[in-house]
Design a protein around this motif. Structure first.
Motif, PDB file in Angstrom:
ATOM      1  N   GLN A  41      65.961  15.098  63.470  1.00  0.00           N
ATOM      2  CA  GLN A  41      64.558  15.301  63.114  1.00  0.00           C
ATOM      3  C   GLN A  41      64.330  16.649  62.428  1.00  0.00           C
ATOM      4  OE1 GLN A  41      61.509  14.223  65.855  1.00  0.00           O
ATOM      5  NE2 GLN A  41      62.765  12.730  66.933  1.00  0.00           N
ATOM      6  N   ASP A  42      65.298  17.567  62.565  1.00  0.00           N
ATOM      7  CA  ASP A  42      65.116  18.909  62.018  1.00  0.00           C
ATOM      8  C   ASP A  42      65.780  19.119  60.659  1.00  0.00           C
ATOM      9  OD1 ASP A  42      63.746  19.558  64.314  1.00  0.00           O
ATOM     10  OD2 ASP A  42      65.558  20.233  65.356  1.00  0.00           O
ATOM     11  N   LYS A  43      66.707  18.217  60.313  1.00  0.00           N
ATOM     12  CA  LYS A  43      67.465  18.410  59.090  1.00  0.00           C
ATOM     13  C   LYS A  43      67.175  17.315  58.072  1.00  0.00           C
ATOM     14  CE  LYS A  43      71.379  20.635  61.448  1.00  0.00           C
ATOM     15  NZ  LYS A  43      72.837  20.544  61.726  1.00  0.00           N
ATOM     16  N   LYS A  44      67.320  17.689  56.804  1.00  0.00           N
ATOM     17  CA  LYS A  44      67.209  16.683  55.765  1.00  0.00           C
ATOM     18  C   LYS A  44      68.482  15.848  55.733  1.00  0.00           C
ATOM     19  CE  LYS A  44      63.820  18.260  52.408  1.00  0.00           C
ATOM     20  NZ  LYS A  44      63.548  18.471  50.966  1.00  0.00           N
ATOM     21  N   ILE A  45      68.309  14.578  55.451  1.00  0.00           N
ATOM     22  CA  ILE A  45      69.443  13.667  55.371  1.00  0.00           C
ATOM     23  C   ILE A  45      69.872  13.603  53.911  1.00  0.00           C
ATOM     24  CG2 ILE A  45      70.214  11.296  55.761  1.00  0.00           C
ATOM     25  CD1 ILE A  45      67.770  11.285  57.858  1.00  0.00           C
ATOM     26  N   VAL A  46      71.060  14.122  53.624  1.00  0.00           N
ATOM     27  CA  VAL A  46      71.568  14.182  52.257  1.00  0.00           C
ATOM     28  C   VAL A  46      72.654  13.123  52.107  1.00  0.00           C
ATOM     29  CG1 VAL A  46      72.674  15.605  50.502  1.00  0.00           C
ATOM     30  CG2 VAL A  46      71.067  16.639  52.124  1.00  0.00           C
ATOM     31  N   PHE A  47      72.542  12.301  51.095  1.00  0.00           N
ATOM     32  CA  PHE A  47      73.477  11.198  50.882  1.00  0.00           C
ATOM     33  C   PHE A  47      74.635  11.632  49.985  1.00  0.00           C
ATOM     34  CE2 PHE A  47      69.229   9.346  51.447  1.00  0.00           C
ATOM     35  CZ  PHE A  47      69.458   8.613  52.611  1.00  0.00           C
ATOM     36  N   LYS A  48      75.784  10.995  50.203  1.00  0.00           N
ATOM     37  CA  LYS A  48      76.942  11.246  49.358  1.00  0.00           C
ATOM     38  C   LYS A  48      76.822  10.453  48.059  1.00  0.00           C
ATOM     39  CE  LYS A  48      80.126  12.056  53.221  1.00  0.00           C
ATOM     40  NZ  LYS A  48      81.373  11.588  53.901  1.00  0.00           N
ATOM     41  N   LYS A  49      77.197  11.102  46.965  1.00  0.00           N
ATOM     42  CA  LYS A  49      77.148  10.426  45.673  1.00  0.00           C
ATOM     43  C   LYS A  49      78.204   9.328  45.634  1.00  0.00           C
ATOM     44  CE  LYS A  49      76.359  12.852  42.015  1.00  0.00           C
ATOM     45  NZ  LYS A  49      76.504  13.774  40.849  1.00  0.00           N
ATOM     46  N   GLU A  50      77.792   8.153  45.183  1.00  0.00           N
ATOM     47  CA  GLU A  50      78.697   7.018  45.061  1.00  0.00           C
ATOM     48  C   GLU A  50      78.586   6.441  43.651  1.00  0.00           C
ATOM     49  OE1 GLU A  50      78.616   4.132  48.331  1.00  0.00           O
ATOM     50  OE2 GLU A  50      77.319   5.516  49.412  1.00  0.00           O
ATOM     51  N   LYS A  51      79.716   6.358  42.974  1.00  0.00           N
ATOM     52  CA  LYS A  51      79.773   5.820  41.617  1.00  0.00           C
ATOM     53  C   LYS A  51      78.745   6.488  40.706  1.00  0.00           C
ATOM     54  CE  LYS A  51      81.552   1.345  43.114  1.00  0.00           C
ATOM     55  NZ  LYS A  51      81.365  -0.126  43.125  1.00  0.00           N
ATOM     56  N   GLY A  52      78.622   7.800  40.896  1.00  0.00           N
ATOM     57  CA  GLY A  52      77.734   8.595  40.055  1.00  0.00           C
ATOM     58  C   GLY A  52      76.274   8.531  40.423  1.00  0.00           C
ATOM     59  N   ILE A  53      75.924   7.861  41.518  1.00  0.00           N
ATOM     60  CA  ILE A  53      74.522   7.706  41.908  1.00  0.00           C
ATOM     61  C   ILE A  53      74.287   8.327  43.275  1.00  0.00           C
ATOM     62  CG2 ILE A  53      72.715   6.035  42.484  1.00  0.00           C
ATOM     63  CD1 ILE A  53      73.918   4.153  40.451  1.00  0.00           C
ATOM     64  N   GLN A  54      73.215   9.105  43.374  1.00  0.00           N
ATOM     65  CA  GLN A  54      72.848   9.743  44.631  1.00  0.00           C
ATOM     66  C   GLN A  54      71.343   9.665  44.813  1.00  0.00           C
ATOM     67  OE1 GLN A  54      73.678  13.970  44.889  1.00  0.00           O
ATOM     68  NE2 GLN A  54      74.007  13.828  47.105  1.00  0.00           N
ATOM     69  N   PHE A  55      70.920   8.979  45.851  1.00  0.00           N
ATOM     70  CA  PHE A  55      69.498   8.894  46.142  1.00  0.00           C
ATOM     71  C   PHE A  55      68.993  10.234  46.660  1.00  0.00           C
ATOM     72  CE2 PHE A  55      70.359   4.487  45.729  1.00  0.00           C
ATOM     73  CZ  PHE A  55      69.148   3.832  45.570  1.00  0.00           C
ATOM     74  N   PRO A  56      67.709  10.542  46.460  1.00  0.00           N
ATOM     75  CA  PRO A  56      67.157  11.827  46.902  1.00  0.00           C
ATOM     76  C   PRO A  56      67.277  12.011  48.414  1.00  0.00           C
ATOM     77  CG  PRO A  56      65.646  10.681  45.422  1.00  0.00           C
ATOM     78  CD  PRO A  56      66.709   9.702  45.776  1.00  0.00           C
ATOM     79  N   PRO A  57      67.396  13.267  48.876  1.00  0.00           N
ATOM     80  CA  PRO A  57      67.444  13.546  50.318  1.00  0.00           C
ATOM     81  C   PRO A  57      66.170  13.045  51.002  1.00  0.00           C
ATOM     82  CG  PRO A  57      68.052  15.483  49.043  1.00  0.00           C
ATOM     83  CD  PRO A  57      67.500  14.495  48.069  1.00  0.00           C
ATOM     84  N   GLU A  58      66.274  12.736  52.279  1.00  0.00           N
ATOM     85  CA  GLU A  58      65.129  12.225  53.036  1.00  0.00           C
ATOM     86  C   GLU A  58      64.978  12.982  54.346  1.00  0.00           C
ATOM     87  OE1 GLU A  58      64.791   7.569  51.805  1.00  0.00           O
ATOM     88  OE2 GLU A  58      66.267   8.038  53.331  1.00  0.00           O
ATOM     89  N   THR A  59      63.755  13.044  54.829  1.00  0.00           N
ATOM     90  CA  THR A  59      63.514  13.582  56.169  1.00  0.00           C
ATOM     91  C   THR A  59      63.682  12.451  57.174  1.00  0.00           C
ATOM     92  OG1 THR A  59      61.142  13.073  56.109  1.00  0.00           O
ATOM     93  CG2 THR A  59      61.849  15.216  55.238  1.00  0.00           C
TER      94      THR A  59
END
Length: 469
Positions: free
Chosen positions: A48-66
């Motif tokens: 709940q305290d950290k942003k969820i950052v996704f790993k880039k896959e095949k050149g695509i990375q969705f924006p971080p989420e709370t």
């Protein structure tokens, strides 16, 4: 940090009254036996305290989420890519397994979710249907009848069946009957994209019985099909073309495990509804990996939806850490059973309970929703917050009291109107991620085709009734 709040020793009863339409999930009852329901655990939640950052896959990375706004579309990329191939090149096909409880009983919610997908990406057919079903009388997407001399085993109350469960969590056997035939009958209803029983295929399991046969009666024609139960999962085509209806009679088929029939046209999107009243989702861990992988070879699942919560509210507590851990294991098991599949977790809906003579959101709804979101994040699964989508705190009261009403007087289950709306909301969430995926991929928006006119199932629409869990 742990603290206790003074509450009744048991918030909910541990069992429901026995009855014809009541099924109790034995695994969830076992799981809560040692849970102290007076204890509410408050621990430091780093999610709940950290942003969820996704790993880039095949050149695509969705924006971080709370944590609060988590949807996890990044984990649906492979699924979205297959939708893209359907939309732009009209190639391939997509299959979804929708696991749920009484909320999806009788194809509620799922039929509308399926319709939206098939209207957008193509495809006809209701998908996989059981041999017998407790919800058959209330299902509007096809007419389903069967004889009484079937033996049904369910993963809700049996852990070790004599033959493995199918992907639907059931296995069916004919009862030895020298007088009455053992049969099942299906008939297509007047419902959009489901006007025919598309290319019916029977699924059955392994047995030493080499004498079994099935007589398929369609109109004035009868065809005898010999069964060859040599593999863990076997299939036999009932007809090369679509049928309006048929009756299948099973002859000398003792000891052969049967699973159900599949109806699809082999293109576009297909959605199988695997609903079980009383299900918490935990019984999925009893799936046999080899059997599920065999099902997957024949059906090819791209997405699994886990839509649970109703029965966990009834048999659980305010502390849902136990459920979070066990459902994380369910997701892990599913990924082993269906390699490469994407997972979408749909949270519990709002449920109202009477407090001081006033109907309000049940106190267990929010803690359970948070637990479902946590196991989705930890399992690299996407998440739909159904509680928030329908309006959040107090939403169920509004849905029940609206004119016309969208939910039943049990303040738990949606009626046909509400289910249609919920199916649409879940589709829109899924589609939002798909459109964002295309944008990140650099694909320009294409003009949408005109939406076809949907023929409502007016001849088959029944009164809105409370669905027993």
């Amino acid at each position: 940090m742990v603290f206790k709040q003074f509450l009744p020793r048991r918030i909910f009863t541990e069992s429901a009254p026995a009855g014809k339409n009541v099924v109790i999930d034995s695994m969830v009852l076992e799981a809560v036996q040692d849970i102290d329901t007076t204890e509410i655990v408050a621990v430091e939640d780093t999610l709940q305290d950290k942003k969820i950052v996704f790993k880039k896959e095949k050149g695509i990375q969705f924006p971080p989420e709370t944590f609060e706004e988590y949807k996890g579309y990044q984990h649906l990329m492979a699924f979205y890519e297959k939708l893209l191939q359907l939309e732009t090149k009209h190639q391939g096909k997509v299959r979804i397994a929708y696991f749920g409880d009484s909320m999806t009983d009788g194809d509620m919610i799922v039929k509308d979710f399926r319709t939206r997908l098939q209207d957008r990406f193509g495809g006809e057919g209701v998908g996989f249907v059981n041999i017998t079903s407790e919800s058959a009388p209330s299902r509007s997407t096809l007419k389903h009848e069967f004889s009484s001399n079937w033996k049904t085993l369910s993963y809700l109350n049996i852990k070790h069946p004599k033959s493995p469960f199918g992907v639907n969590g059931h296995v069916f056997f004919v009862k030895h009957d020298t007088v009455n035939p053992v049969w099942v009958k299906y008939k297509a209803n007047r419902y959009h994209n489901l006007l025919q029983l598309n290319k019916p295929v029977l699924f059955y399991g392994k047995s030493g019985n080499g004498q079994g046969r099935v007589a398929v009666i369609a109109g004035n024609d009868t065809i005898i099909k010999h069964l060859e139960p040599h593999n863990v999962v076997n299939t036999i085509s009932i007809a090369p073309n679509d049928l309006k209806s048929f009756r299948a009679e099973f002859i000398a088929a003792d000891s052969i495990p049967f699973y159900g029939f599949n109806f699809d046209d082999g293109r576009g999107v297909h959605v199988d509804n695997f609903s079980n009243r009383g299900n918490s989702g935990l019984p999925i861990t009893t799936f046999n990996k080899k059997v599920m992988q065999a099902f997957n070879e024949k059906l090819g699942y791209d997405l699994i939806v886990l839509h649970y919560g109703t029965n966990v509210l009834n048999y659980g507590s305010y502390n849902y850490k136990w459920y979070e851990k066990r459902m994380a294991k369910v997701v892990e098991h599913l990924k082993e059973c269906f390699p490469g599949v994407a997972i979408l977790v749909v949270s519990t809906a709002d449920k109202s309970t009477k407090y001081d003579l006033e109907m309000k959101t049940d106190s267990a709804v929010v803690p359970l929703t948070l637990a479902q979101k946590r196991y989705a994040i930890q399992s690299d699964a996407a998440f739909v917050n159904l509680f928030s989508l329908m309006g959040g705190e107090g939403a169920m009261v509004k849905w029940v009291e609206e004119a016309p009403a969208l939910a039943n007087k049990d303040y738990t289950h949606f009626n046909f109107r509400g289910s249609e709306k919920i199916g649409g909301l879940i589709f829109e969430e899924l589609n939002e991620g798909y459109e964002l995926y295309k944008k990140l991929k650099g694909i320009k928006p294409q003009p949408r085709p005109r939406k076809p006119i949907i023929k409502k199932d007016t001849l088959n629409r029944k009164k809105d009734t409370i669905h027993a869990k």
